[in-house]
Design a protein around this motif. Structure first.
Motif, PDB file in Angstrom:
ATOM      1  N   ILE A  14       0.654  -1.061   0.075  1.00  0.00           N
ATOM      2  CA  ILE A  14      -0.087   0.001  -0.016  1.00  0.00           C
ATOM      3  C   ILE A  14       0.876   1.267  -0.122  1.00  0.00           C
ATOM      4  O   ILE A  14       0.622   2.131  -0.715  1.00  0.00           O
ATOM      5  N   VAL A  15       1.927   1.189   0.755  1.00  0.00           N
ATOM      6  CA  VAL A  15       2.882   2.462   0.832  1.00  0.00           C
ATOM      7  C   VAL A  15       3.654   2.535  -0.582  1.00  0.00           C
ATOM      8  O   VAL A  15       3.725   3.575  -0.999  1.00  0.00           O
ATOM      9  N   TYR A  16       3.872   1.453  -1.231  1.00  0.00           N
ATOM     10  CA  TYR A  16       4.638   1.473  -2.551  1.00  0.00           C
ATOM     11  C   TYR A  16       3.675   2.152  -3.526  1.00  0.00           C
ATOM     12  O   TYR A  16       4.090   2.775  -4.220  1.00  0.00           O
ATOM     13  N   GLU A  17       2.265   1.384  -3.465  1.00  0.00           N
ATOM     14  CA  GLU A  17       1.420   2.056  -4.593  1.00  0.00           C
ATOM     15  C   GLU A  17       1.097   3.643  -4.470  1.00  0.00           C
ATOM     16  O   GLU A  17       1.075   4.177  -5.177  1.00  0.00           O
ATOM     17  N   ALA A  18       1.156   3.962  -3.158  1.00  0.00           N
ATOM     18  CA  ALA A  18       1.167   5.269  -2.942  1.00  0.00           C
ATOM     19  C   ALA A  18       2.358   6.081  -3.211  1.00  0.00           C
ATOM     20  O   ALA A  18       2.282   7.260  -3.890  1.00  0.00           O
ATOM     21  N   LEU A  19       3.281   5.755  -2.962  1.00  0.00           N
ATOM     22  CA  LEU A  19       4.584   6.372  -3.290  1.00  0.00           C
ATOM     23  C   LEU A  19       4.863   6.287  -5.185  1.00  0.00           C
ATOM     24  O   LEU A  19       5.293   7.323  -5.650  1.00  0.00           O
ATOM     25  N   GLU A  20       4.288   5.136  -5.729  1.00  0.00           N
ATOM     26  CA  GLU A  20       4.243   4.886  -7.100  1.00  0.00           C
ATOM     27  C   GLU A  20       3.272   6.221  -7.829  1.00  0.00           C
ATOM     28  O   GLU A  20       3.779   6.828  -8.608  1.00  0.00           O
ATOM     29  N   ARG A  21       2.308   6.421  -7.097  1.00  0.00           N
ATOM     30  CA  ARG A  21       1.563   7.583  -7.778  1.00  0.00           C
ATOM     31  C   ARG A  21       2.095   8.924  -7.516  1.00  0.00           C
ATOM     32  O   ARG A  21       1.838   9.836  -8.366  1.00  0.00           O
ATOM     33  N   TRP A  22       2.452   9.158  -6.117  1.00  0.00           N
ATOM     34  CA  TRP A  22       3.085  10.375  -5.892  1.00  0.00           C
ATOM     35  C   TRP A  22       4.279  10.744  -6.812  1.00  0.00           C
ATOM     36  O   TRP A  22       4.361  11.794  -7.356  1.00  0.00           O
ATOM     37  N   ALA A  23       5.229   9.655  -7.113  1.00  0.00           N
ATOM     38  CA  ALA A  23       6.415   9.841  -7.928  1.00  0.00           C
ATOM     39  C   ALA A  23       5.820  10.148  -9.376  1.00  0.00           C
ATOM     40  O   ALA A  23       6.362  11.067  -9.999  1.00  0.00           O
ATOM     41  N   ALA A  24       4.793   9.680 -10.021  1.00  0.00           N
ATOM     42  CA  ALA A  24       4.276   9.886 -11.274  1.00  0.00           C
ATOM     43  C   ALA A  24       3.923  11.054 -11.612  1.00  0.00           C
ATOM     44  O   ALA A  24       4.048  11.816 -12.323  1.00  0.00           O
ATOM     45  N   ASP A  25       3.170  11.715 -10.330  1.00  0.00           N
ATOM     46  CA  ASP A  25       2.659  13.143 -10.091  1.00  0.00           C
ATOM     47  C   ASP A  25       3.689  14.131 -10.481  1.00  0.00           C
ATOM     48  O   ASP A  25       3.660  15.258 -10.820  1.00  0.00           O
ATOM     49  N   GLU A  26       4.966  13.801  -9.787  1.00  0.00           N
ATOM     50  CA  GLU A  26       6.082  14.599  -9.864  1.00  0.00           C
ATOM     51  C   GLU A  26       7.011  14.341 -11.100  1.00  0.00           C
ATOM     52  O   GLU A  26       8.092  14.947 -11.048  1.00  0.00           O
ATOM     53  N   PHE A  27       6.697  13.518 -11.981  1.00  0.00           N
ATOM     54  CA  PHE A  27       7.542  12.936 -13.036  1.00  0.00           C
ATOM     55  C   PHE A  27       8.897  12.500 -12.797  1.00  0.00           C
ATOM     56  O   PHE A  27       9.938  12.778 -13.272  1.00  0.00           O
ATOM     57  N   ARG A  28       8.744  11.521 -11.527  1.00  0.00           N
ATOM     58  CA  ARG A  28      10.025  10.875 -10.969  1.00  0.00           C
ATOM     59  C   ARG A  28       9.789   9.376 -11.112  1.00  0.00           C
ATOM     60  O   ARG A  28       8.664   9.175 -11.182  1.00  0.00           O
ATOM     61  N   SER A  29      11.056   8.768 -11.119  1.00  0.00           N
ATOM     62  CA  SER A  29      10.881   7.358 -10.726  1.00  0.00           C
ATOM     63  C   SER A  29      10.457   7.028  -9.344  1.00  0.00           C
ATOM     64  O   SER A  29      10.840   8.150  -8.446  1.00  0.00           O
ATOM     65  N   VAL A  30      10.084   5.882  -8.892  1.00  0.00           N
ATOM     66  CA  VAL A  30       9.853   5.753  -7.389  1.00  0.00           C
ATOM     67  C   VAL A  30      11.233   5.977  -6.779  1.00  0.00           C
ATOM     68  O   VAL A  30      11.073   6.370  -5.713  1.00  0.00           O
ATOM     69  N   ASN A  31      12.127   5.131  -7.328  1.00  0.00           N
ATOM     70  CA  ASN A  31      13.618   5.444  -6.459  1.00  0.00           C
ATOM     71  C   ASN A  31      13.956   6.870  -6.320  1.00  0.00           C
ATOM     72  O   ASN A  31      14.354   7.174  -5.371  1.00  0.00           O
ATOM     73  N   ALA A  32      13.725   7.510  -7.600  1.00  0.00           N
ATOM     74  CA  ALA A  32      14.241   9.140  -7.349  1.00  0.00           C
ATOM     75  C   ALA A  32      13.374   9.908  -6.224  1.00  0.00           C
ATOM     76  O   ALA A  32      13.896  10.508  -5.600  1.00  0.00           O
TER      77      ALA A  32
END
Length: 59
Positions: A14-32
């Motif tokens: 669940i945390v990863y999915e939230a990070l994935e959405r947030w990263a996409a909103d910021e045009f970043r990879s999850v790692n970045a």
């Protein structure tokens, strides 16, 4: 050229999915985005000087 430290990270899906959405909103990879968030938290806590953060981001 500076090398980055590799570190396995286990996250709740669940945390990863939230990070994935947030990263996409910021045009970043999850790692970045994770690195961005950690760097920001370290700077705010006084654990990382602003100059250290900038120098590292440029390498």
């Amino acid at each position: 050229m500076s090398r980055k430290k590799q570190y396995p990270l286990r996250l709740d899906p669940i945390v990863y999915e939230a990070l994935e959405r947030w990263a996409a909103d910021e045009f970043r990879s999850v790692n970045a985005h994770i690195e961005f968030l950690l760097r920001d938290a370290l700077r705010r806590a006084g654990r990382l000087k602003p100059d250290d953060a900038r120098r590292r981001e440029q390498s």
